[in-house]
Design a protein around this motif. Sequence first.
Motif, PDB file in Angstrom:
ATOM      1  N   LEU A   1      84.617  68.863   5.584  1.00  0.00           N
ATOM      2  CA  LEU A   1      83.325  68.461   5.030  1.00  0.00           C
ATOM      3  C   LEU A   1      82.245  69.437   5.484  1.00  0.00           C
ATOM      4  O   LEU A   1      82.160  69.782   6.661  1.00  0.00           O
ATOM      5  CB  LEU A   1      82.960  67.046   5.469  1.00  0.00           C
ATOM      6  CG  LEU A   1      83.631  65.894   4.718  1.00  0.00           C
ATOM      7  CD1 LEU A   1      83.332  64.565   5.408  1.00  0.00           C
ATOM      8  CD2 LEU A   1      83.153  65.848   3.264  1.00  0.00           C
ATOM      9  N   THR A   2      81.435  69.872   4.545  1.00  0.00           N
ATOM     10  CA  THR A   2      80.306  70.755   4.848  1.00  0.00           C
ATOM     11  C   THR A   2      79.028  70.075   4.380  1.00  0.00           C
ATOM     12  O   THR A   2      78.907  69.707   3.214  1.00  0.00           O
ATOM     13  CB  THR A   2      80.451  72.114   4.144  1.00  0.00           C
ATOM     14  OG1 THR A   2      81.669  72.740   4.577  1.00  0.00           O
ATOM     15  CG2 THR A   2      79.277  73.024   4.468  1.00  0.00           C
ATOM     16  N   ALA A   3      78.085  69.914   5.282  1.00  0.00           N
ATOM     17  CA  ALA A   3      76.829  69.256   4.929  1.00  0.00           C
ATOM     18  C   ALA A   3      75.998  70.154   4.023  1.00  0.00           C
ATOM     19  O   ALA A   3      75.826  71.343   4.315  1.00  0.00           O
ATOM     20  CB  ALA A   3      76.036  68.917   6.190  1.00  0.00           C
ATOM     21  N   PRO A   4      75.491  69.634   2.915  1.00  0.00           N
ATOM     22  CA  PRO A   4      74.662  70.456   2.033  1.00  0.00           C
ATOM     23  C   PRO A   4      73.321  70.780   2.676  1.00  0.00           C
ATOM     24  O   PRO A   4      72.744  69.967   3.394  1.00  0.00           O
ATOM     25  CB  PRO A   4      74.482  69.572   0.794  1.00  0.00           C
ATOM     26  CG  PRO A   4      74.653  68.173   1.295  1.00  0.00           C
ATOM     27  CD  PRO A   4      75.660  68.263   2.413  1.00  0.00           C
ATOM     28  N   ASP A   5      72.823  71.971   2.419  1.00  0.00           N
ATOM     29  CA  ASP A   5      71.544  72.419   2.959  1.00  0.00           C
ATOM     30  C   ASP A   5      70.630  72.777   1.783  1.00  0.00           C
ATOM     31  O   ASP A   5      70.813  73.798   1.129  1.00  0.00           O
ATOM     32  CB  ASP A   5      71.763  73.639   3.856  1.00  0.00           C
ATOM     33  CG  ASP A   5      70.459  74.148   4.469  1.00  0.00           C
ATOM     34  OD1 ASP A   5      69.414  73.517   4.235  1.00  0.00           O
ATOM     35  OD2 ASP A   5      70.498  75.174   5.158  1.00  0.00           O
ATOM     36  N   PHE A   6      69.655  71.910   1.530  1.00  0.00           N
ATOM     37  CA  PHE A   6      68.742  72.107   0.406  1.00  0.00           C
ATOM     38  C   PHE A   6      67.452  72.810   0.800  1.00  0.00           C
ATOM     39  O   PHE A   6      66.528  72.912  -0.012  1.00  0.00           O
ATOM     40  CB  PHE A   6      68.385  70.757  -0.229  1.00  0.00           C
ATOM     41  CG  PHE A   6      69.526  70.084  -0.943  1.00  0.00           C
ATOM     42  CD1 PHE A   6      69.805  70.377  -2.270  1.00  0.00           C
ATOM     43  CD2 PHE A   6      70.335  69.168  -0.287  1.00  0.00           C
ATOM     44  CE1 PHE A   6      70.848  69.765  -2.939  1.00  0.00           C
ATOM     45  CE2 PHE A   6      71.380  68.541  -0.949  1.00  0.00           C
ATOM     46  CZ  PHE A   6      71.650  68.836  -2.280  1.00  0.00           C
ATOM     47  N   THR A   7      67.363  73.283   2.031  1.00  0.00           N
ATOM     48  CA  THR A   7      66.088  73.828   2.509  1.00  0.00           C
ATOM     49  C   THR A   7      65.696  75.113   1.776  1.00  0.00           C
ATOM     50  O   THR A   7      64.510  75.356   1.558  1.00  0.00           O
ATOM     51  CB  THR A   7      66.149  74.099   4.020  1.00  0.00           C
ATOM     52  OG1 THR A   7      67.257  74.972   4.302  1.00  0.00           O
ATOM     53  CG2 THR A   7      66.329  72.793   4.791  1.00  0.00           C
ATOM     54  N   ASP A   8      66.681  75.929   1.402  1.00  0.00           N
ATOM     55  CA  ASP A   8      66.392  77.158   0.660  1.00  0.00           C
ATOM     56  C   ASP A   8      66.510  76.858  -0.831  1.00  0.00           C
ATOM     57  O   ASP A   8      67.519  77.155  -1.466  1.00  0.00           O
ATOM     58  CB  ASP A   8      67.353  78.265   1.086  1.00  0.00           C
ATOM     59  CG  ASP A   8      66.975  79.634   0.518  1.00  0.00           C
ATOM     60  OD1 ASP A   8      66.074  79.685  -0.339  1.00  0.00           O
ATOM     61  OD2 ASP A   8      67.589  80.634   0.922  1.00  0.00           O
ATOM     62  N   ALA A   9      65.463  76.279  -1.395  1.00  0.00           N
ATOM     63  CA  ALA A   9      65.513  75.802  -2.780  1.00  0.00           C
ATOM     64  C   ALA A   9      65.748  76.939  -3.767  1.00  0.00           C
ATOM     65  O   ALA A   9      66.458  76.776  -4.773  1.00  0.00           O
ATOM     66  CB  ALA A   9      64.222  75.066  -3.128  1.00  0.00           C
ATOM     67  N   ALA A  10      65.164  78.110  -3.490  1.00  0.00           N
ATOM     68  CA  ALA A  10      65.321  79.236  -4.418  1.00  0.00           C
ATOM     69  C   ALA A  10      66.778  79.668  -4.505  1.00  0.00           C
ATOM     70  O   ALA A  10      67.300  79.935  -5.593  1.00  0.00           O
ATOM     71  CB  ALA A  10      64.445  80.402  -3.976  1.00  0.00           C
ATOM     72  N   THR A  11      67.448  79.754  -3.343  1.00  0.00           N
ATOM     73  CA  THR A  11      68.855  80.158  -3.351  1.00  0.00           C
ATOM     74  C   THR A  11      69.724  79.104  -4.015  1.00  0.00           C
ATOM     75  O   THR A  11      70.653  79.426  -4.768  1.00  0.00           O
ATOM     76  CB  THR A  11      69.342  80.424  -1.916  1.00  0.00           C
ATOM     77  OG1 THR A  11      68.532  81.426  -1.325  1.00  0.00           O
ATOM     78  CG2 THR A  11      70.785  80.870  -1.910  1.00  0.00           C
ATOM     79  N   VAL A  12      69.434  77.829  -3.756  1.00  0.00           N
ATOM     80  CA  VAL A  12      70.180  76.745  -4.403  1.00  0.00           C
ATOM     81  C   VAL A  12      70.054  76.865  -5.919  1.00  0.00           C
ATOM     82  O   VAL A  12      71.048  76.812  -6.654  1.00  0.00           O
ATOM     83  CB  VAL A  12      69.685  75.372  -3.914  1.00  0.00           C
ATOM     84  CG1 VAL A  12      70.304  74.257  -4.745  1.00  0.00           C
ATOM     85  CG2 VAL A  12      70.026  75.171  -2.440  1.00  0.00           C
ATOM     86  N   ALA A  13      68.820  77.052  -6.404  1.00  0.00           N
ATOM     87  CA  ALA A  13      68.614  77.197  -7.845  1.00  0.00           C
ATOM     88  C   ALA A  13      69.259  78.466  -8.372  1.00  0.00           C
ATOM     89  O   ALA A  13      69.823  78.487  -9.473  1.00  0.00           O
ATOM     90  CB  ALA A  13      67.119  77.192  -8.161  1.00  0.00           C
ATOM     91  N   GLY A  14      69.188  79.549  -7.567  1.00  0.00           N
ATOM     92  CA  GLY A  14      69.763  80.818  -7.988  1.00  0.00           C
ATOM     93  C   GLY A  14      71.267  80.780  -8.133  1.00  0.00           C
ATOM     94  O   GLY A  14      71.842  81.584  -8.868  1.00  0.00           O
ATOM     95  N   ILE A  15      71.923  79.865  -7.452  1.00  0.00           N
ATOM     96  CA  ILE A  15      73.373  79.691  -7.604  1.00  0.00           C
ATOM     97  C   ILE A  15      73.673  78.610  -8.642  1.00  0.00           C
ATOM     98  O   ILE A  15      74.514  78.796  -9.521  1.00  0.00           O
ATOM     99  CB  ILE A  15      74.016  79.323  -6.256  1.00  0.00           C
ATOM    100  CG1 ILE A  15      73.837  80.457  -5.244  1.00  0.00           C
ATOM    101  CG2 ILE A  15      75.504  79.008  -6.433  1.00  0.00           C
ATOM    102  CD1 ILE A  15      74.321  80.110  -3.845  1.00  0.00           C
ATOM    103  N   ALA A  16      72.981  77.477  -8.558  1.00  0.00           N
ATOM    104  CA  ALA A  16      73.322  76.316  -9.379  1.00  0.00           C
ATOM    105  C   ALA A  16      73.069  76.546 -10.865  1.00  0.00           C
ATOM    106  O   ALA A  16      73.921  76.210 -11.701  1.00  0.00           O
ATOM    107  CB  ALA A  16      72.544  75.093  -8.897  1.00  0.00           C
ATOM    108  N   LEU A  17      71.917  77.111 -11.217  1.00  0.00           N
ATOM    109  CA  LEU A  17      71.600  77.265 -12.642  1.00  0.00           C
ATOM    110  C   LEU A  17      72.574  78.214 -13.356  1.00  0.00           C
ATOM    111  O   LEU A  17      73.127  77.851 -14.399  1.00  0.00           O
ATOM    112  CB  LEU A  17      70.149  77.740 -12.803  1.00  0.00           C
ATOM    113  CG  LEU A  17      69.075  76.711 -12.452  1.00  0.00           C
ATOM    114  CD1 LEU A  17      67.684  77.321 -12.601  1.00  0.00           C
ATOM    115  CD2 LEU A  17      69.198  75.471 -13.335  1.00  0.00           C
ATOM    116  N   PRO A  18      72.815  79.424 -12.835  1.00  0.00           N
ATOM    117  CA  PRO A  18      73.818  80.270 -13.500  1.00  0.00           C
ATOM    118  C   PRO A  18      75.216  79.658 -13.474  1.00  0.00           C
ATOM    119  O   PRO A  18      75.972  79.798 -14.443  1.00  0.00           O
ATOM    120  CB  PRO A  18      73.769  81.577 -12.692  1.00  0.00           C
ATOM    121  CG  PRO A  18      72.451  81.570 -12.017  1.00  0.00           C
ATOM    122  CD  PRO A  18      72.161  80.140 -11.727  1.00  0.00           C
ATOM    123  N   LEU A  19      75.586  78.992 -12.381  1.00  0.00           N
ATOM    124  CA  LEU A  19      76.905  78.372 -12.300  1.00  0.00           C
ATOM    125  C   LEU A  19      77.056  77.295 -13.365  1.00  0.00           C
ATOM    126  O   LEU A  19      78.099  77.186 -14.032  1.00  0.00           O
ATOM    127  CB  LEU A  19      77.116  77.779 -10.901  1.00  0.00           C
ATOM    128  CG  LEU A  19      78.441  77.063 -10.629  1.00  0.00           C
ATOM    129  CD1 LEU A  19      79.622  77.976 -10.892  1.00  0.00           C
ATOM    130  CD2 LEU A  19      78.473  76.550  -9.188  1.00  0.00           C
TER     131      LEU A  19
END
Length: 399
Positions: A191-209
């Motif tokens: 299990l890896t705890a999600p880290d939402f603190t870097d919102a730009a990086t999260v969006a930069g991975i999630a939207l293209p994915l």
Amino acid sequence: MTTGLALAMVGFTSSFAVVLAGLRAAGASPAQAASGLLALCAATGLTAIYLGLRHRMPLSIAWSTPGAALLVSMGPQHVRFGTAVAAFLVTGALLAATGLSARATRLLEAVPAPLAAAMLAGILLPICAAPVQAVVRFPARAAPIVIVWAVLFRFARGWAVPGALAATLAVVLAGPHGGTGGADPWPAPVLTAPDFTDAATVAGIALPLFLVTMASQNLAGMSVLAVHGYRPRLRPVLVTTGAATLAVAPLGGHAVNLAAITAAMAARPDAHPDPARRWIASVTGGAVYVVLGLAAGAAVVLTSAAPPLLIESVAGLALVGTLGSALHTAVSDPGEREAAVVAFAVTVSGIAPFGIGGAFWGLLAGLAFRLLLARRSEESPNDLTARGHALLTPDKEPR
């Protein structure tokens, strides 16, 4: 049942190296990468079994190979894996939310296929260049792998990628990088705890994915099924695969979706003469995927014992056919060609404004240029004709 075994083996062996390379590029440790592959195998298998039994259609399920290629294309950016896991969760939520919204589904279906293909081609191009780089940097180890792949591709295409994997195993065991690299051959959930603190990086991975998974897997898979006479509703499939993605994201799984390539194996007459019985192949394939998850640890041992570029080169060889199809789709329509080239160029550029990768900006640039061309074409035919005559008519007086 034989078809189900074949499609699971083909799906696993042809792309597990891409998945592991993508997870490692996203910051996963060997144990986390093995956990992600194990979770994806389990989710893929169980989702295929559920959808096949529920809808009595050959709904083959797979992990997002283009999505994993996207993670590889981003390269090592020192992203913490917890941030990537947060992006995986957002991707799953977007998939499920799209399935719950008829309007969102229609909008995604309206994305022109050439632009989606161009974005995918831009993602795949650097990965497919890896074998060339590997041959230059590690000629004694990479050249035999490429030669085996090329010969098998010519004479037994279905065995080209498995043959390249076997050659890689032989090279790794015989070379100076042998050993386990600290990886455990028996996979275990991590299990890896999600880290939402870097919102730009999260969006930069999630939207293209999300976009590449929708365009290159889910919509493509629906098209394959339609060709073979099956027209399942997309929305329930999205809700189910989105929920599966949400479930496996904390374990390291990046995305679960409809299969595109192996979908045809279960839907064609070879699977069963009776179209109403072909769902058995996809359900059988799902069961085999669950069993193949036990090989996740051994797969990580192999990839950990070799130079990363060598493993990435195997992934590149596995994606050559996909790159070719994407490029063909991107430029086959003359009316969409220029916009597709813009999308391809921006995607492959590697830019990442605001932490959002080139794939997202490539699609936006392609859509914007397409809109510009559409407005230009609204000029009156008389204006265009006059302009053409002005360009083609020579001066009256020679210079």
